[in-house]
Write a protein that holds these residues in place. Structure first.
Motif, PDB file in Angstrom:
ATOM      1  N   ASP A  43       0.843  -1.189   0.000  1.00 15.58           N
ATOM      2  CA  ASP A  43       0.000   0.000   0.000  1.00 15.58           C
ATOM      3  C   ASP A  43       0.887   1.250   0.000  1.00 15.58           C
ATOM      4  O   ASP A  43       1.536   1.546   1.008  1.00 15.58           O
ATOM      5  CB  ASP A  43      -0.883  -0.037   1.257  1.00 15.58           C
ATOM      6  CG  ASP A  43      -2.014   0.968   1.216  1.00 15.58           C
ATOM      7  OD1 ASP A  43      -2.128   1.703   0.235  1.00 15.58           O
ATOM      8  OD2 ASP A  43      -2.786   1.010   2.199  1.00 15.58           O
ATOM      9  N   ASP A  44       0.948   1.937  -1.126  1.00 18.40           N
ATOM     10  CA  ASP A  44       1.730   3.183  -1.263  1.00 18.40           C
ATOM     11  C   ASP A  44       3.242   2.976  -1.354  1.00 18.40           C
ATOM     12  O   ASP A  44       4.007   3.903  -1.078  1.00 18.40           O
ATOM     13  CB  ASP A  44       1.475   4.169  -0.090  1.00 18.40           C
ATOM     14  CG  ASP A  44       0.054   4.699  -0.002  1.00 18.40           C
ATOM     15  OD1 ASP A  44      -0.787   4.284  -0.802  1.00 18.40           O
ATOM     16  OD2 ASP A  44      -0.200   5.539   0.888  1.00 18.40           O
ATOM     17  N   CYS A  83      -5.653   3.995  -4.074  1.00 19.07           N
ATOM     18  CA  CYS A  83      -5.850   2.610  -3.691  1.00 19.07           C
ATOM     19  C   CYS A  83      -7.083   1.918  -4.262  1.00 19.07           C
ATOM     20  O   CYS A  83      -6.984   0.906  -4.958  1.00 19.07           O
ATOM     21  CB  CYS A  83      -5.908   2.632  -2.169  1.00 19.07           C
ATOM     22  SG  CYS A  83      -6.404   1.153  -1.404  1.00 19.07           S
ATOM     23  N   LYS A 136      -5.741  -5.603   3.533  1.00 18.20           N
ATOM     24  CA  LYS A 136      -6.548  -4.415   3.225  1.00 18.20           C
ATOM     25  C   LYS A 136      -7.543  -4.680   2.085  1.00 18.20           C
ATOM     26  O   LYS A 136      -7.181  -5.182   1.040  1.00 18.20           O
ATOM     27  CB  LYS A 136      -5.605  -3.273   2.837  1.00 18.20           C
ATOM     28  CG  LYS A 136      -6.326  -1.994   2.440  1.00 18.20           C
ATOM     29  CD  LYS A 136      -5.344  -0.856   2.182  1.00 18.20           C
ATOM     30  CE  LYS A 136      -6.061   0.395   1.706  1.00 18.20           C
ATOM     31  NZ  LYS A 136      -5.171   1.558   1.574  1.00 18.20           N
ATOM     32  N   HIS A 279       1.468   2.740   4.063  1.00 18.71           N
ATOM     33  CA  HIS A 279       0.373   3.716   4.188  1.00 18.71           C
ATOM     34  C   HIS A 279       0.348   4.279   5.610  1.00 18.71           C
ATOM     35  O   HIS A 279       0.790   3.624   6.548  1.00 18.71           O
ATOM     36  CB  HIS A 279      -0.948   3.008   3.872  1.00 18.71           C
ATOM     37  CG  HIS A 279      -2.107   3.915   3.623  1.00 18.71           C
ATOM     38  ND1 HIS A 279      -2.789   4.525   4.641  1.00 18.71           N
ATOM     39  CD2 HIS A 279      -2.705   4.313   2.480  1.00 18.71           C
ATOM     40  CE1 HIS A 279      -3.766   5.269   4.123  1.00 18.71           C
ATOM     41  NE2 HIS A 279      -3.738   5.144   2.808  1.00 18.71           N
ATOM     42  N   ASP A 331      -0.129  -0.722  -4.787  1.00 18.01           N
ATOM     43  CA  ASP A 331      -1.386  -0.206  -5.352  1.00 18.01           C
ATOM     44  C   ASP A 331      -1.268   1.183  -5.955  1.00 18.01           C
ATOM     45  O   ASP A 331      -2.091   1.586  -6.770  1.00 18.01           O
ATOM     46  CB  ASP A 331      -2.501  -0.237  -4.296  1.00 18.01           C
ATOM     47  CG  ASP A 331      -2.266   0.748  -3.154  1.00 18.01           C
ATOM     48  OD1 ASP A 331      -1.110   1.195  -2.933  1.00 18.01           O
ATOM     49  OD2 ASP A 331      -3.246   1.084  -2.458  1.00 18.01           O
ATOM     50  N   ASN A 332      -0.268   1.933  -5.536  1.00 16.24           N
ATOM     51  CA  ASN A 332      -0.044   3.272  -6.113  1.00 16.24           C
ATOM     52  C   ASN A 332       1.323   3.751  -5.656  1.00 16.24           C
ATOM     53  O   ASN A 332       1.974   3.114  -4.818  1.00 16.24           O
ATOM     54  CB  ASN A 332      -1.144   4.274  -5.703  1.00 16.24           C
ATOM     55  CG  ASN A 332      -1.397   4.355  -4.212  1.00 16.24           C
ATOM     56  OD1 ASN A 332      -2.418   3.881  -3.731  1.00 16.24           O
ATOM     57  ND2 ASN A 332      -0.474   4.925  -3.457  1.00 16.24           N
ATOM     58  N   LYS A 361       2.004   9.458  -5.335  1.00 12.88           N
ATOM     59  CA  LYS A 361       0.598   9.125  -5.116  1.00 12.88           C
ATOM     60  C   LYS A 361      -0.270  10.317  -5.546  1.00 12.88           C
ATOM     61  O   LYS A 361       0.142  11.465  -5.361  1.00 12.88           O
ATOM     62  CB  LYS A 361       0.408   8.823  -3.630  1.00 12.88           C
ATOM     63  CG  LYS A 361      -0.982   8.368  -3.234  1.00 12.88           C
ATOM     64  CD  LYS A 361      -1.031   8.002  -1.749  1.00 12.88           C
ATOM     65  CE  LYS A 361      -2.409   7.553  -1.320  1.00 12.88           C
ATOM     66  NZ  LYS A 361      -2.455   7.130   0.086  1.00 12.88           N
TER      67      LYS A 361
HETATM   68 CA    CA Z   1      -2.555   3.006  -1.484  1.00 13.45          CA
END
Ligand code: CA
Ligand code: NG6
Length: 506
Positions: A43-44, A83, A136, A279, A331-332, A361
């Motif tokens: 995540d991130d 996300c 998540k 994240h 995811d990003n 992001k």
């Molecule tokens: Ca994310």
């Protein structure tokens, strides 16, 4: 004479049974493989956040081992710079901008994947796979008015997963509880949970009114209910016993992922393992505090790297490594300050989370969507680097092809050969998305249409890609997108705009 016939018949029978055995053996070898499939999704995590992707201030040996032992993509993309849309695409094989609800969701949002939508777990389930998600979710739950004290549905279990152990939205959003196959884990029925994104519950402290109760300070947003000293987005009341412990989250999800693998080791399984790091809020376990010298953002990247190592050990110990395809990605792109004072800017030092890319992001520039992307399969994928352009949206059709399914995602290409390292050819073109705006990549070129709105999101200090003019970049010569060639090369621009509009509409 009768005896003779009988003997003959018997001989025939024996022969034919031999033949059928042979045939069986042959078909078995030729039949599609049924490897386990694991998506490890960060995540991130930014393009420059791993030592295998050029980071010099951080060492991530376990993820690097996947990169070095598998295919390390240099042109691997999430569909989106946030996300929810990326997660929508990785599971459905469909561009998220086709679904107007695929944007950053509050914890109370309804499920945005329709229950009749084709999904990766559905494709695999049809082929006999056990399908699980740990981590998540952030794709919405229920139909719009969830009672968290009853089974929450529809959710992952209604779109193809037969096991789910999730956090509903994000670590910084309420409800701050784990959900086990639709039920809040550890909920005391005498202490029901209430959640609202509209107003606070009377008498409940908030980050805005009670800063003295917070151990992590909010920078922007994140000033509603306080859980474990951390002010969150959204209001929540009750559910005390069910609340997660932030510093144990990585260990908790790891244990669930390991249990899943061990329980399903004798059948083909698909596990979507969605880690919460890096994240916000970044809450490394005390074992990792201070380890990176870069503050909590660096520490949780090291924690995630350790988690990946432990997870890989489980696959190895269960004898599954040679029979498991692992896809690792994010995811990003990266963000440094995403709403809390957590030393991430102060201690960043020489680290560049986006590597050589522009933006981060939320951005239409490359760092928004170009992310670490690795495929690993011991003994099946020969190690190498690949410049093939691949997107997470392609995983649906590609894994379908791998397991002998003819299912195809709406926007998902069969890039199995690229994922297996058999070719350097990926997709030709793709639409990229960032907070409901879209851009286009084709060959070596990136085109960003004009957008109103701030050039920089000052709160997070990221260039969003907005400009009043068309932007055109040659990524082969200018990876960092420093030179807008739109005026210099109107022909190329027109070609790009035409190809983009053919997909996206005018
Ligand atoms: Ca994310
Ligand atoms: C933003 C949050 C940010 C993060 C993001 C979602 C504020 C000011 N910012 O709205 O902190 O939670 O949403 O991130 O609230 S994502 O990776 O799940 O898309």
């Amino acid at each position: 004479l009768r005896n003779y016939f009988l003997k003959g018949a018997l001989l025939l029978l024996v022969l034919s049974s031999c033949k059928s055995k042979e045939e069986k053996a042959v078909t078995k070898d030729e039949s599609p493989k049924q490897p386990n499939i694991v998506f490890i999704y960060m995540d991130d995590l930014g393009y420059g956040d791993l030592s295998s992707y050029g980071a010099t201030e951080l060492t991530t040996p376990n993820i690097d081992a996947l990169a070095k032992g598998g295919i390390q993509f240099t042109n691997g993309y999430a569909t989106s710079a946030t996300c929810t849309p990326s997660r929508y695409a990785i599971l459905t094989g469909r561009y998220p901008w086709r679904n107007k609800d695929a944007k950053i969701l509050p914890g109370t949002a309804p499920l945005i994947i329709s229950t009749d939508q084709l999904t990766v777990p559905k494709v695999l389930k049809e082929k006999g796979y056990a399908t699980g998600i740990v981590g998540k979710w952030h794709l919405g739950l229920g139909n719009g008015n969830v009672n968290w004290n009853e089974r929450v549905s529809p959710g992952p279990n209604e779109v193809g997963f037969d096991y789910s152990y999730i956090l509903a939205a994000t670590q910084d959003r309420v409800p701050t509880v784990y959900i086990d196959n639709g039920n809040v884990d550890g909920l005391d029925p005498n202490d029901p949970i209430e959640v609202s994104y509209k107003k606070n519950f009377e008498g409940e402290p908030t980050g805005l009114d009670n800063p003295e109760l917070t151990t992590m300070k909010w920078h922007h947003g994140h000033n509603n209910s306080i859980v474990n000293g951390i002010p969150r987005i959204g209001f929540m009341k009750g559910g005390e016993a069910a609340k997660w412990t932030d510093v144990d989250m990585a260990d908790h999800f790891l244990a669930k992922a390991q249990e899943y693998v061990t329980a399903h080791k004798d059948e083909p399984f698909f596990l979507y393992y969605a880690l919460q790091q890096p994240h916000v809020p970044r809450t490394p376990n005390p074992r990792f505090v201070g380890k990176s010298g870069m503050g909590p953002r660096g520490d949780v990247i090291l924690e995630a790297d350790w988690v990946v190592g432990e997870f890989m050990k489980t696959l190895e110990n269960q004898g599954l490594l040679e029979n498991t395809l692992i896809v690792f990605s994010s995811d990003n792109g990266p963000v440094v300050n995403d709403g809390y004072y957590d030393d991430s800017e102060e201690k960043l030092g020489n680290h560049t989370p986006a590597g050589p890319l522009r933006g981060g992001k939320y951005s239409l520039f490359e760092a928004g969507t170009r992310v670490p992307f690795i495929t690993y399969w011991k003994g099946e994928i020969a190690p190498g680097k690949s410049d093939a352009m691949v997107s997470q949206v392609d995983l649906l059709t590609s894994v379908a092809a791998l397991v002998g399914s003819d299912k195809k995602g709406e926007d998902s290409e069969n890039l199995l050969d690229a994922f297996m390292g058999k070719t350097d050819t990926g997709r030709e073109e793709m639409v990229l998305e960032a907070t409901s705006r879209t851009a286009f990549r084709k060959g070596d070129w990136a085109m960003i249409p004009p957008y109103k709105g701030a050039a920089i999101n000052k709160s997070v200090n990221i260039e969003l890609g907005n400009d009043s003019e068309y932007q055109l970049y040659n990524l082969k010569e200018d990876l960092g997108q420093t030179k807008n060639l739109a005026k210099e090369n109107p022909q190329k621009l027109q070609e790009m705009v035409n190809a983009y509009e053919a997909i996206r509409g005018k």
